[in-house]
Scaffold this motif. Sequence first.
Motif, short mmCIF file in Angstrom:
data_model
loop_
_atom_site.label_atom_id
_atom_site.label_comp_id
_atom_site.label_asym_id
_atom_site.label_seq_id
_atom_site.Cartn_x
_atom_site.Cartn_y
_atom_site.Cartn_z
N UNK A 276 0.85 -1.19 0.00
CA UNK A 276 0.00 0.00 0.00
C UNK A 276 0.89 1.24 0.00
N UNK A 277 0.75 2.04 -1.06
CA UNK A 277 1.61 3.21 -1.27
C UNK A 277 0.85 4.49 -0.98
N UNK A 278 1.39 5.28 -0.04
CA UNK A 278 0.91 6.63 0.23
C UNK A 278 1.94 7.61 -0.30
N UNK A 279 1.74 8.90 -0.08
CA UNK A 279 2.64 9.89 -0.66
C UNK A 279 4.07 9.73 -0.19
N UNK A 280 4.26 9.33 1.09
CA UNK A 280 5.62 9.19 1.58
C UNK A 280 5.82 7.92 2.40
N UNK A 281 4.91 6.94 2.25
CA UNK A 281 5.01 5.69 3.01
C UNK A 281 4.62 4.52 2.13
N UNK A 282 5.30 3.39 2.35
CA UNK A 282 4.97 2.16 1.65
C UNK A 282 4.87 1.04 2.68
N UNK A 283 3.70 0.41 2.75
CA UNK A 283 3.47 -0.68 3.69
C UNK A 283 3.59 -1.99 2.91
#
Length: 208
Positions: A114-121
């Motif tokens: 799961x990719x957010x603007x500045x995080x990847x889970x």
Amino acid sequence: MFNFNYIIVDKSSRQTAIIDPAWNEGHIIRTFDELGVKPDLILLTHSHIDHVNLVPQLVERFHSRVYMSAQEIDFYHFHSHNLFPLYDLEEIQLGETRMTCLLTPGHTVGSLCFLLSDSLFTGDTIFTEGCGICTQTGGSPEQMFESIQRIKKLVPPHVHVYPGHTYGKAPGQSIDYLLLNNIYFQFNKKEQFVQFRMRKNQPKLFFT
């Protein structure tokens, strides 16, 4: 088994998601109470028990919507109330927070990041120190190679990586850091990657 569970709270709407809830239900509930939120969404990177253990309890208590890749659901016959399939590059909106689903098979058939603007889970696809095993049902070192190459191509270098487990380094290291320090990010040829990932008698199975 020690796992990281991650809670994402959209600041404007207070809508909330939890990623891969497992094991310590009391601690998780207390954290929700302290934050003054409830889990609107449950996002699952894959279907292994140490990543989905608390899904039934949270759905029953909060009526959360549960998301997992369609490939993972179909292959492993995963069941849950309020379950919705996700597809590669599909976007989920959590208030004003946008999350992009990246299909990254290798550890399992339908692993998602799961990719957010500045995080990847990343679940068990990549760790700070290595990558997930590829020997269990549906695992594939060839697909793991392709998934890591895809992450290298699609995810900006400043993005911080939050895996399901760690083996020495704290979560939140950048893609830039992994490019320099994670050996599985060093391979550019699939055959070499596969030989290294699948070599016998690995003393540190997940990260060397």
